[in-house]
Design a protein around this motif. Structure first.
Motif, PDB file in Angstrom:
ATOM      1  N   SER A   1       0.835  -1.208   0.000  1.00 21.19           N
ATOM      2  CA  SER A   1       0.000   0.000   0.000  1.00 21.19           C
ATOM      3  C   SER A   1       0.866   1.254   0.000  1.00 21.19           C
ATOM      4  O   SER A   1       0.575   2.234  -0.708  1.00 21.19           O
ATOM      5  CB  SER A   1      -0.916  -0.009   1.233  1.00 21.19           C
ATOM      6  N   GLU A   2       1.958   1.223   0.770  1.00 24.77           N
ATOM      7  CA  GLU A   2       2.855   2.374   0.811  1.00 24.77           C
ATOM      8  C   GLU A   2       3.559   2.558  -0.535  1.00 24.77           C
ATOM      9  O   GLU A   2       3.747   3.691  -1.007  1.00 24.77           O
ATOM     10  CB  GLU A   2       3.888   2.183   1.919  1.00 24.77           C
ATOM     11  N   ALA A   3       3.949   1.441  -1.166  1.00 27.11           N
ATOM     12  CA  ALA A   3       4.604   1.528  -2.473  1.00 27.11           C
ATOM     13  C   ALA A   3       3.680   2.130  -3.519  1.00 27.11           C
ATOM     14  O   ALA A   3       4.102   2.916  -4.378  1.00 27.11           O
ATOM     15  CB  ALA A   3       5.067   0.141  -2.905  1.00 27.11           C
ATOM     16  N   ILE A   4       2.392   1.771  -3.472  1.00 27.75           N
ATOM     17  CA  ILE A   4       1.412   2.317  -4.420  1.00 27.75           C
ATOM     18  C   ILE A   4       1.308   3.829  -4.248  1.00 27.75           C
ATOM     19  O   ILE A   4       1.265   4.598  -5.221  1.00 27.75           O
ATOM     20  CB  ILE A   4       0.043   1.635  -4.221  1.00 27.75           C
TER      21      ILE A   4
ATOM     22  N   ARG B   1       3.581   5.867  -3.120  1.00 28.16           N
ATOM     23  CA  ARG B   1       4.817   6.575  -3.450  1.00 28.16           C
ATOM     24  C   ARG B   1       5.265   6.386  -4.897  1.00 28.16           C
ATOM     25  O   ARG B   1       6.269   6.958  -5.312  1.00 28.16           O
ATOM     26  CB  ARG B   1       5.944   6.094  -2.534  1.00 28.16           C
ATOM     27  N   ALA B   2       4.549   5.552  -5.668  1.00 30.72           N
ATOM     28  CA  ALA B   2       5.003   5.226  -7.025  1.00 30.72           C
ATOM     29  C   ALA B   2       5.180   6.468  -7.898  1.00 30.72           C
ATOM     30  O   ALA B   2       6.104   6.552  -8.709  1.00 30.72           O
ATOM     31  CB  ALA B   2       4.016   4.261  -7.683  1.00 30.72           C
ATOM     32  N   GLY B   3       4.319   7.455  -7.713  1.00 29.64           N
ATOM     33  CA  GLY B   3       4.401   8.648  -8.556  1.00 29.64           C
ATOM     34  C   GLY B   3       5.467   9.622  -8.135  1.00 29.64           C
ATOM     35  O   GLY B   3       5.739  10.603  -8.855  1.00 29.64           O
ATOM     36  N   SER B   4       6.089   9.399  -6.993  1.00 31.95           N
ATOM     37  CA  SER B   4       7.071  10.362  -6.480  1.00 31.95           C
ATOM     38  C   SER B   4       8.499  10.017  -6.865  1.00 31.95           C
ATOM     39  O   SER B   4       9.439  10.709  -6.443  1.00 31.95           O
ATOM     40  CB  SER B   4       6.955  10.445  -4.950  1.00 31.95           C
ATOM     41  N   ILE B   5       8.694   8.935  -7.635  1.00 31.32           N
ATOM     42  CA  ILE B   5      10.046   8.566  -8.068  1.00 31.32           C
ATOM     43  C   ILE B   5      10.466   9.522  -9.177  1.00 31.32           C
ATOM     44  O   ILE B   5       9.864   9.564 -10.248  1.00 31.32           O
ATOM     45  CB  ILE B   5      10.088   7.109  -8.564  1.00 31.32           C
ATOM     46  N   GLU B   6      11.492  10.320  -8.930  1.00 32.39           N
ATOM     47  CA  GLU B   6      11.892  11.366  -9.881  1.00 32.39           C
ATOM     48  C   GLU B   6      12.671  10.799 -11.052  1.00 32.39           C
ATOM     49  O   GLU B   6      12.477  11.212 -12.199  1.00 32.39           O
ATOM     50  CB  GLU B   6      12.724  12.424  -9.153  1.00 32.39           C
TER      51      GLU B   6
ATOM     52  N   GLU C   1       0.062   2.376 -11.219  1.00 30.49           N
ATOM     53  CA  GLU C   1       0.684   3.621 -10.786  1.00 30.49           C
ATOM     54  C   GLU C   1       2.069   3.798 -11.394  1.00 30.49           C
ATOM     55  O   GLU C   1       2.428   4.887 -11.856  1.00 30.49           O
ATOM     56  CB  GLU C   1       0.768   3.673  -9.254  1.00 30.49           C
ATOM     57  N   VAL C   2       2.864   2.713 -11.412  1.00 33.79           N
ATOM     58  CA  VAL C   2       4.220   2.818 -11.963  1.00 33.79           C
ATOM     59  C   VAL C   2       4.178   3.098 -13.456  1.00 33.79           C
ATOM     60  O   VAL C   2       4.942   3.929 -13.975  1.00 33.79           O
ATOM     61  CB  VAL C   2       5.006   1.517 -11.684  1.00 33.79           C
ATOM     62  N   SER C   3       3.259   2.427 -14.171  1.00 34.12           N
ATOM     63  CA  SER C   3       3.206   2.586 -15.630  1.00 34.12           C
ATOM     64  C   SER C   3       2.745   3.983 -16.053  1.00 34.12           C
ATOM     65  O   SER C   3       2.923   4.361 -17.209  1.00 34.12           O
ATOM     66  CB  SER C   3       2.291   1.520 -16.239  1.00 34.12           C
ATOM     67  N   LYS C   4       2.142   4.756 -15.145  1.00 35.72           N
ATOM     68  CA  LYS C   4       1.761   6.143 -15.472  1.00 35.72           C
ATOM     69  C   LYS C   4       2.985   7.044 -15.608  1.00 35.72           C
ATOM     70  O   LYS C   4       2.933   8.079 -16.262  1.00 35.72           O
ATOM     71  CB  LYS C   4       0.851   6.700 -14.372  1.00 35.72           C
ATOM     72  N   HIS C   5       4.094   6.671 -14.983  1.00 34.66           N
ATOM     73  CA  HIS C   5       5.269   7.533 -14.921  1.00 34.66           C
ATOM     74  C   HIS C   5       6.505   6.911 -15.538  1.00 34.66           C
ATOM     75  O   HIS C   5       7.486   7.621 -15.787  1.00 34.66           O
ATOM     76  CB  HIS C   5       5.579   7.880 -13.450  1.00 34.66           C
TER      77      HIS C   5
END
Length: 913
Positions: free
Chosen positions: A69-72, A74-79, A102-106
């Protein structure tokens, strides 16, 4: 729930499914509020417990659900931009889908999903459909190489799992030699670890072939780990005899000179404590153990002190554990508990370099999560830690890979072996979650409208089909699949797996239609390893098997005697036993002059006296008679710490009836039918309660709750028995109770045979005499289930009642024809049941009785103790592990060919078999 491991595992499994499926505490509460009433109380209860569980776990965190849940979030905050790849994946839970989304959006995300057109790929289809719905482009990837052609596919039908595993190793050796494979080019893919991992690894090790395998649990590899796991129940307290014996038997206890190494102190203690009826619970063991030491000390005469030394040694172990247990009663830190446990284990087991201690030393890090904790919590974690796999035997790629079938996703090997393809293993037995059935899961998914995905347990069968397809596709050049015809150990037939229908054809399609396999693929049926050059036998895989092959040829009259005096002696024994058509000493027939003299001496020293049960035992199995009556082999009935054993129930009941009828007689209440019923029943109450109280003090009667049930059973059976006799207008009056007869025990009861006079000995439960002393009745109490009627002596198997008639006639000086002998049931399973032998029938059985006993006595004297296998009798025989019979056909063929067995077979009726 905490103390019920299976139920705990079920709840935690359901909770994991709910969490991975996307249900959080708030979602569970919303479900209960809006739709809970539509579901059974079982489902509502699971959701309510899950809601509370997540509320407790969430503040702590660090569990897999919280981390996902925490990884989901924070997924968008990886610069930094990363390219993500997923390989060999075909199924995701809801939390994983959310993370992918979430990861595939960024970040660019590429997945390689196994897929094909056949039925076996159906399980991956929903995954591709969901990727498409999320906007992923679906493209057919390049083929990873052609599939194995039919000419390179081998299907093997083996006799059992062990031979199947060794046939794999034989083929690996051939491929390396003939095709130049490296061992790292080969994989053995296991549908189940048990029993194949151990069997395959053992065969590879014996052949000196390097291999990589996931190791067994540490508790299997380490005796210290096994000892600690068996120590934990003792430290918890309230342990019973079985748990204590498990610990003593399986633990590497240090001796420190207390008992010589050659002496099995634990086995001696088990025997002595069982014979003394030692039983206790928890802390009571220290007192009981000390009393056993004192008893054995008084008996010790300075000669054989092994039992005393063993009892003293085990008492020291018990005292040390119980003394240390007090330190585990109060909550403490993980560090403190760990240090205490390691200190005690080192003291008990030694071996400070054992990897178990290293594993335990990782536990104190949990102080950062929660401290102090209960010992129950600590013990649970210790159990999981020591049940974890030991370090692998090698690095991946250094030899033959022995892997679970599911772990092969995307891997390729030149040669692949897949054993164990039988029904109920692969496909496996799939069971629904007992707490959340598949039907419940479908309805729950509908309620959450796509936001939750609870997988259905029965989908596991579709997943297995996909796993099997990937395992077959892992083979580049050679594929061998196999299955055992029978299960090793039990001999039960096995059915080949239905998944063989997916075996590939030359064009890559699977087998279909009426043919068992696709065109070009044949099944090879192999037998057990016999030896080099023997038709139908595989080649040896190791020096040990080569030696065995030479031994087999030598035993068959070919080849050179292998070196070693042990083998020479052993081969001589094998030849003598299996190479002869007649019975030998290894079948229980003793024909040597010294053996004959010893047997005759035993008969003379015993006064040629026999009990009825000894004849019945010889009739059923001469070899069992030899073990128990001649050699004195004992079988130890382990004390049942739960409840009274059937044997002890019989002893208690016999004591009650003997004391009861003595008291009824002393108070002038015979005959019962004319006595006051209330007075009689008052005496019954008094005696029953008194004897049950004595039994409770002196016998291992088990737990209180079960003893109360047993007391009531015994009391009810005695009441029913006496009540039936109150209604019986009988001419007989009970006169003698537990009446012994025979050499050294009372009146001599002799019996004339054609060759000699013998004597009977035994004890009659009850002997009734008519009021005019002209007739008598023998009663033998039976506390087990009593069936049928008396159908004669049946070749000596039912000889007790006629012999009791002979004994009673001799004691009372009343003709046999004026007597009757009865088995009377004292058991509510067959209440009131009576099996009767009338003395008036004596003339019909007298000659048969003489012939049977004459045959038995002659056989006992001449050393004819045949080991004749009988499936029904052997199944429940306490002496089975010491018996050479085992092969019914072989022993009966010998019996047919051996004239010495002819008379025994004729009189017992065994010749018909």
């Amino acid at each position: 729930v905490r103390k019920t491991e299976g139920l705990t595992a079920s709840f935690l499994g359901s909770f994991a499914d709910l969490g991975e499926g996307g249900v959080d505490a708030a979602g569970a509460a919303d479900f209960l509020l809006k739709r809970g009433s539509e579901f059974e109380a079982r489902v509502r209860g699971v959701f309510e417990l899950y809601r509370r569980f997540r509320d407790r776990i969430k503040p702590i965190g660090l569990d897999s659900i919280s981390l996902f849940s925490e990884a989901i979030e924070r997924a968008g905050s990886i610069e930094t931009k990363y390219a993500f790849f997923g390989f060999g994946l075909y199924d995701f839970n809801e939390l994983q889908w959310r993370l992918i989304s979430e990861v595939s959006k960024h970040h660019p995300f590429t997945f390689f999903v196994p897929y094909g057109d056949g039925e076996e790929y159906a399980f991956a289809r929903p995954t591709l459909e969901r990727f498409a719905g999320m906007g992923f482009d679906i493209m057919e990837g390049p083929k990873s190489g052609r599939l194995v052609t039919a000419s390179r596919v081998r299907i093997v039908n083996a006799p059992g799992e062990e031979e199947e595993s060794r046939a794999i190793v034989e083929r690996i050796i051939a491929l390396v030699r003939e095709r130049g494979y490296a061992f790292s080019d080969v994989a053995v893919l296991l549908p189940t670890a048990d029993p194949y991992q151990d069997l395959v690894c053992e065969a590879l090790g014996e052949a000196k072939i390097p291999f990589f395998a996931h190791a067994n649990p540490l508790s299997v590899e380490s005796s210290v780990a096994k000892g600690i796991l068996n120590l934990l129940p003792l430290l918890r307290g309230g342990f019973k005899r079985g748990e204590l014996i498990d610990f003593l038997s399986a633990s590497p206890l240090r001796r420190e000179g207390a008992v010589p190494r050659a002496v099995d102190a634990v086995a001696l203690w088990i025997k002595a404590s069982a014979e003394e009826g030692i039983s206790a619970v928890g802390d009571e063991w220290e007192k009981e153990s000390m009393e056993l030491v004192e008893k054995l000390s008084r008996r010790s005469t300075g000669g054989d002190d092994r039992f005393f030394d063993a009892a003293r040694f085990v008492h020291g172990v018990i005292s040390r554990i119980l003394g240390e247990r007090k330190r585990f009663l109060t909550p403490s830190s993980w560090t403190d508990f760990t240090e205490r446990l390691i200190s005690l284990a080192v003291e008990l087991f030694g071996n400070e370099d054992d990897p178990a201690y290293e594993y335990l030393n990782a536990i104190p890090t949990l102080d950062a999560v929660a401290s102090p904790v209960l010992f129950e919590t600590f013990a649970s974690v210790v159990g999981k830690v020591l049940s974890a796999p030991a370090p692998p035997t090698a690095r991946f790629g250094e030899g033959v890979s022995v892997l679970p079938m599911i772990s092969v996703r995307g891997l390729r090997f030149k040669a692949v072996f897949i054993p164990g393809l039988v029904e109920r293993v692969f496909p496996s037995i799939v069971r629904q979650d007992p707490l959340l059935l598949d039907e419940d899961r479908r309805k729950i998914n509908e309620f959450f409208e796509g936001k939750v995905l609870l997988t259905e347990k029965m989908e596991r069968l579709d997943e297995e089909k996909l796993i099997f397809a990937m395992a077959m596709n892992a083979a580049e050049d050679f594929l061998q699949m196999s299955y055992p015809r029978y299960e090793d150990g039990t001999g039960r037939p096995r059915m080949m797996s239905s998944y063989f229908r997916f075996v590939v054809q030359d064009d890559g399609s699977a087998g279909r239609g009426a043919a068992r396999y696709p065109a070009g693929i044949d099944e090879e049926r192999i037998g057990r390893f016999i030896g080099v050059g023997v038709e139908g036998s595989r080649r040896p895989i190791s020096p040990q098997e080569l030696f065995l092959s030479g031994a087999g040829r030598f035993l068959g009259g070919d080849g050179i005697v292998p070196v070693g005096s042990f083998f020479k002696a052993a081969s001589k024994m094998v030849r003598e036993r299996w190479g002869k058509k007649r019975f030998t000493r290894y079948d229980g027939v003793l024909q040597g002059k010294k053996a004959q003299r010893e047997l005759k001496r035993l008969m003379v020293d015993g006064g040629w006296a026999f009990s009825p049960t000894s004849f019945e035992q010889y009739a059923r199995c001469p070899f069992a008679y030899f073990l128990s009556r001649v050699l004195g082999v004992e079988t130890i009935d382990e004390v049942d710490m739960i409840s009274v054993t059937p044997a002890l129930r019989g002893i208690i009941t016999h004591r009650i009836l003997a004391r009861l009828y003595e008291k009824l007689g002393s108070e002038g209440l015979f005959p019962l039918y004319s006595a006051d019923r209330e007075v009689v029943m008052n005496v019954v109450d008094e005696v029953v309660l008194s004897e049950l109280g004595k039994a409770e003090e002196s016998e291992p009667v088990g737990l209180d709750v079960f003893w109360e049930l047993e007391r009531e059973k015994i009391r009810e059976a005695v009441y029913f028995f006496v009540d039936a006799e109150l209604e019986e207008d009988s001419p007989f009056v009970p006169s003698y109770f537990e009446r012994s007869f025979g050499v050294g025990a009372g009146e001599d009861v002799s019996f004339e045979l054609k060759s000699r006079k013998i004597h009977f000995r035994g004890r009659i439960d009850r002997l009734d005499v008519s009021r005019d002393a002209s007739e008598f009745r023998v009663i033998d109490y039976k506390t087990g289930k009593l069936n049928g009627k008396y159908d004669g002596i049946e070749g000596g198997r039912h000889i007790q009642l006629p012999i009791y008639l002979i004994a009673a006639s001799s004691i009372l000086n009343i003709p046999i024809e004026k007597g009757v002998a009865e088995y009377r049931s004292v058991n509510m399973m067959s209440p009131g049941k009576v099996v009767r032998f009338e003395g008036a029938e004596w003339g019909e059985v007298a000659s048969e009785l003489v012939e049977v006993i004459e045959t038995f006595v002659e056989g006992m004297t001449k050393g004819l103790f045949f080991a004749l296998a009988d499936e029904k009798l052997c199944q429940n025989c306490a002496l089975r592990s010491a018996c050479p019979a085992g092969h019914t056909g072989a022993t009966y063929r010998k019996a047919e060919a051996d004239e010495r067995a002819e008379r025994y077979l004729a009189v017992t009726g065994a010749a018909e078999k």
